[in-house]
Design a protein around this motif. Structure first.
Motif, mmCIF file in Angstrom:
data_model
loop_
_atom_site.group_PDB
_atom_site.id
_atom_site.type_symbol
_atom_site.label_atom_id
_atom_site.label_comp_id
_atom_site.label_asym_id
_atom_site.label_seq_id
_atom_site.Cartn_x
_atom_site.Cartn_y
_atom_site.Cartn_z
ATOM 1 N N TYR A 79 0.729 -1.250 0.190
ATOM 2 C CA TYR A 79 -0.131 0.043 0.147
ATOM 3 C C TYR A 79 0.853 1.301 -0.090
ATOM 4 O O TYR A 79 0.606 2.185 -0.692
ATOM 5 C CB TYR A 79 -0.980 0.040 1.144
ATOM 6 C CG TYR A 79 -1.705 1.289 1.289
ATOM 7 C CD1 TYR A 79 -2.892 1.638 0.869
ATOM 8 C CD2 TYR A 79 -1.305 2.076 2.253
ATOM 9 C CE1 TYR A 79 -3.451 2.770 0.696
ATOM 10 C CE2 TYR A 79 -2.104 3.436 2.418
ATOM 11 C CZ TYR A 79 -3.022 3.756 1.734
ATOM 12 O OH TYR A 79 -3.626 4.836 1.733
ATOM 13 N N GLN A 80 2.112 1.256 0.711
ATOM 14 C CA GLN A 80 2.822 2.525 0.982
ATOM 15 C C GLN A 80 3.618 2.573 -0.412
ATOM 16 O O GLN A 80 3.541 3.869 -1.028
ATOM 17 C CB GLN A 80 3.708 2.065 2.023
ATOM 18 C CG GLN A 80 3.328 2.162 3.464
ATOM 19 C CD GLN A 80 2.788 0.766 3.846
ATOM 20 O OE1 GLN A 80 2.566 -0.103 3.029
ATOM 21 N NE2 GLN A 80 2.436 0.750 5.430
ATOM 22 N N GLY A 81 3.798 1.757 -1.055
ATOM 23 C CA GLY A 81 4.647 2.031 -2.544
ATOM 24 C C GLY A 81 3.619 2.390 -3.426
ATOM 25 O O GLY A 81 4.000 3.366 -4.276
ATOM 26 N N LEU A 82 2.395 1.908 -3.710
ATOM 27 C CA LEU A 82 1.589 2.155 -4.506
ATOM 28 C C LEU A 82 1.041 3.696 -4.250
ATOM 29 O O LEU A 82 0.951 4.280 -5.186
ATOM 30 C CB LEU A 82 0.331 1.248 -4.510
ATOM 31 C CG LEU A 82 -0.845 1.638 -5.407
ATOM 32 C CD1 LEU A 82 -0.453 1.569 -6.639
ATOM 33 C CD2 LEU A 82 -2.030 0.674 -5.273
ATOM 34 N N ALA A 83 0.896 3.812 -2.864
ATOM 35 C CA ALA A 83 0.346 5.675 -2.656
ATOM 36 C C ALA A 83 1.400 6.237 -3.113
ATOM 37 O O ALA A 83 1.094 7.342 -3.444
ATOM 38 C CB ALA A 83 0.051 5.588 -1.100
#
Length: 124
Positions: A79-83
């Motif tokens: 999630y953090q990478g995508l965000a």
């Protein structure tokens, strides 16, 4: 504009990292001066390994160097990478499209991951 978000978990076999590096290098070399590219790498943390920029010859060399130096990390903060990648593209929308919203600037988002998140979004 193209965004590459690369997951670098320590559990990822070296061959998978090499295949990802080769694939993104191929993409970089196929871009021309009118294209933009950014590179986000993530494990349990997120880094902007290559800022979104126009793919001039010098920028292509720098982007290929950045992807060739990607190392494995600690986990999969999917999630953090995508965000982080989406935030970079949204900033590009504002900067490159003169503040207009829409899909005039963003063309593709490449999410390279093992698909097994080890952390969840804060609001999950």
């Amino acid at each position: 504009t193209y965004m590459c978000m690369v997951n670098t978990p320590v559990t990822c076999p070296t061959t998978h990292v090499m295949i990802t590096q080769e694939t993104i290098s191929f993409l970089i070399k196929s871009l021309d001066d009118s294209d933009y590219l950014g590179l986000i790498c993530y494990d349990l943390g997120v880094t902007e390994d290559f800022p979104l920029m126009r793919m001039t010859r010098a920028a292509k060399e720098a982007a290929c160097w950045a992807i060739s130096n990607v190392k494995t990390g600690s986990g999969t903060g999917l999630y953090q990478g995508l965000a982080a990648g989406i935030r970079q593209q949204m900033a590009a929308e504002t900067a490159l499209a003169g503040g207009e919203a829409g899909s005039k600037v963003v063309h593709a988002c490449f999410l390279c991951t093992d698909g097994l998140p080890t952390t969840l979004p804060r609001d999950a």
